[in-house]
Design a protein around this motif. Sequence first.
Motif, mmCIF file in Angstrom:
data_model
loop_
_atom_site.group_PDB
_atom_site.id
_atom_site.type_symbol
_atom_site.label_atom_id
_atom_site.label_comp_id
_atom_site.label_asym_id
_atom_site.label_seq_id
_atom_site.Cartn_x
_atom_site.Cartn_y
_atom_site.Cartn_z
ATOM 1 N N SER A 186 0.814 -1.222 0.000
ATOM 2 C CA SER A 186 0.000 0.000 0.000
ATOM 3 C C SER A 186 0.845 1.269 0.000
ATOM 4 C CB SER A 186 -0.941 0.001 1.208
ATOM 5 O OG SER A 186 -0.206 -0.035 2.418
ATOM 6 N N ARG A 187 2.148 1.161 0.315
ATOM 7 C CA ARG A 187 3.022 2.338 0.322
ATOM 8 C C ARG A 187 3.178 2.940 -1.069
ATOM 9 N NH1 ARG A 187 8.413 -0.191 2.780
ATOM 10 N NH2 ARG A 187 7.935 -1.618 1.072
ATOM 11 N N LEU A 188 2.898 2.166 -2.103
ATOM 12 C CA LEU A 188 3.207 2.594 -3.465
ATOM 13 C C LEU A 188 2.142 3.484 -4.094
ATOM 14 C CD1 LEU A 188 4.707 -0.678 -5.015
ATOM 15 C CD2 LEU A 188 5.789 1.060 -3.573
ATOM 16 N N GLN A 189 0.948 3.527 -3.533
ATOM 17 C CA GLN A 189 -0.156 4.196 -4.218
ATOM 18 C C GLN A 189 0.118 5.673 -4.494
ATOM 19 O OE1 GLN A 189 -4.045 3.359 -2.623
ATOM 20 N NE2 GLN A 189 -3.572 1.207 -2.249
ATOM 21 N N LYS A 190 0.894 6.311 -3.650
ATOM 22 C CA LYS A 190 1.154 7.746 -3.807
ATOM 23 C C LYS A 190 2.007 8.076 -5.026
ATOM 24 C CE LYS A 190 5.052 7.388 -0.597
ATOM 25 N NZ LYS A 190 5.573 7.761 0.734
ATOM 26 N N TYR A 191 2.658 7.076 -5.623
ATOM 27 C CA TYR A 191 3.583 7.336 -6.724
ATOM 28 C C TYR A 191 2.917 7.325 -8.101
ATOM 29 C CZ TYR A 191 7.310 6.448 -3.313
ATOM 30 O OH TYR A 191 8.153 6.499 -2.233
ATOM 31 N N PHE A 192 1.651 6.932 -8.213
ATOM 32 C CA PHE A 192 1.088 6.597 -9.520
ATOM 33 C C PHE A 192 0.010 7.567 -9.993
ATOM 34 C CE2 PHE A 192 3.172 2.829 -8.094
ATOM 35 C CZ PHE A 192 3.683 2.269 -9.256
ATOM 36 N N ASP A 193 -0.116 7.647 -11.323
ATOM 37 C CA ASP A 193 -1.186 8.440 -11.934
ATOM 38 C C ASP A 193 -2.547 7.822 -11.622
ATOM 39 O OD1 ASP A 193 0.799 9.955 -13.202
ATOM 40 O OD2 ASP A 193 0.788 8.682 -14.979
ATOM 41 N N ARG A 194 -2.564 6.469 -11.600
ATOM 42 C CA ARG A 194 -3.836 5.765 -11.414
ATOM 43 C C ARG A 194 -3.609 4.509 -10.582
ATOM 44 N NH1 ARG A 194 -7.423 2.969 -15.899
ATOM 45 N NH2 ARG A 194 -5.598 3.379 -17.194
ATOM 46 N N ASN A 195 -4.509 4.285 -9.625
ATOM 47 C CA ASN A 195 -4.458 3.081 -8.789
ATOM 48 C C ASN A 195 -5.715 2.258 -9.072
ATOM 49 O OD1 ASN A 195 -2.061 3.752 -7.206
ATOM 50 N ND2 ASN A 195 -3.314 5.362 -6.316
ATOM 51 N N LEU A 196 -5.511 1.003 -9.481
ATOM 52 C CA LEU A 196 -6.629 0.121 -9.802
ATOM 53 C C LEU A 196 -6.690 -1.024 -8.812
ATOM 54 C CD1 LEU A 196 -6.238 -0.200 -13.691
ATOM 55 C CD2 LEU A 196 -7.814 1.269 -12.430
ATOM 56 N N ASN A 197 -7.854 -1.213 -8.212
ATOM 57 C CA ASN A 197 -8.061 -2.357 -7.333
ATOM 58 C C ASN A 197 -8.353 -3.569 -8.217
ATOM 59 O OD1 ASN A 197 -9.141 -4.322 -5.615
ATOM 60 N ND2 ASN A 197 -10.045 -2.802 -4.256
ATOM 61 N N PHE A 198 -7.484 -4.572 -8.184
ATOM 62 C CA PHE A 198 -7.634 -5.724 -9.060
ATOM 63 C C PHE A 198 -8.969 -6.437 -8.828
ATOM 64 C CE2 PHE A 198 -6.815 -10.231 -10.183
ATOM 65 C CZ PHE A 198 -6.507 -10.055 -11.522
ATOM 66 N N ALA A 199 -9.407 -6.503 -7.578
ATOM 67 C CA ALA A 199 -10.682 -7.175 -7.271
ATOM 68 C C ALA A 199 -11.853 -6.479 -7.959
ATOM 69 C CB ALA A 199 -10.890 -7.222 -5.754
ATOM 70 N N GLU A 200 -11.801 -5.143 -8.060
ATOM 71 C CA GLU A 200 -12.867 -4.409 -8.738
ATOM 72 C C GLU A 200 -12.775 -4.558 -10.253
ATOM 73 O OE1 GLU A 200 -12.688 -0.397 -7.359
ATOM 74 O OE2 GLU A 200 -13.299 -0.916 -5.294
ATOM 75 N N LEU A 201 -11.566 -4.670 -10.771
ATOM 76 C CA LEU A 201 -11.373 -4.826 -12.214
ATOM 77 C C LEU A 201 -12.028 -6.100 -12.726
ATOM 78 C CD1 LEU A 201 -9.911 -4.007 -14.900
ATOM 79 C CD2 LEU A 201 -7.961 -5.344 -14.082
ATOM 80 N N ILE A 202 -11.903 -7.185 -11.962
ATOM 81 C CA ILE A 202 -12.357 -8.488 -12.457
ATOM 82 C C ILE A 202 -13.776 -8.828 -12.011
ATOM 83 C CG2 ILE A 202 -10.014 -9.359 -12.569
ATOM 84 C CD1 ILE A 202 -10.506 -10.886 -9.973
ATOM 85 N N GLN A 203 -14.489 -7.889 -11.381
ATOM 86 C CA GLN A 203 -15.872 -8.159 -10.979
ATOM 87 C C GLN A 203 -16.786 -8.250 -12.193
ATOM 88 O OE1 GLN A 203 -16.951 -5.131 -8.132
ATOM 89 N NE2 GLN A 203 -16.033 -6.234 -6.421
#
Length: 203
Positions: A186-203
């Motif tokens: 979870s430390r990495l989220q601040k570095y990115f343009d976009r954060n995708l939750n994999f569980a939501e992607l594959i719903q």
Amino acid sequence: MDIELRGIEVASLFKFSHLAISASEKVLIYGPSGGGKTSLLHLIGGLWKPTRGEVFCDGKNLCTLSDFELSEFRKNRIGFVFQKMNLLEHMTCAENLELVANRLGESAETVLRAVGLSDKFHVKAGTLSLGEQQRLAVVRVLLQNPAVILADEPTSSLDEANAKKVMELLLEASQKKTLIVVSHDSRLQKYFDRNLNFAELIQ
């Protein structure tokens, strides 16, 4: 390089309708281990083909390419940071870097210094700690100068300070490239343009 996945299904692992990532975008796909994030990276990088669906990279449908064409595509366009590093442990750090760099010079030493490995240039990779091996694997990919960098848990064995060094190096080296990282960190989220939750992607 633009990336688009349509109507994806991978055996019984997961399926989703659509994912698009723009050229030069920095994307984190996060979620717990064992959910299929690594498999998704393998699809994007042309290591796997989906059971159903299409994978486009720079307008090229990877699902229609021959094994030879996929190999050439990966060699010329894709840089992988694998979770298991895939270093040659009997070779020195320098020799591991020579596998992807035509010649070594200031660029290799500069990136090694940036991740705190300046004194490991002629040390065998197998003698490095797990965290040092992880940093070397990142350096190796950056020397390839690929259009797309795919990183699987690149900070999983690193403390806060070294995780910051690796992420800053990845971001600096990928300014004009596509960067896709999968991680449960979870430390990495601040570095990115976009954060995708994999569980939501594959719903």
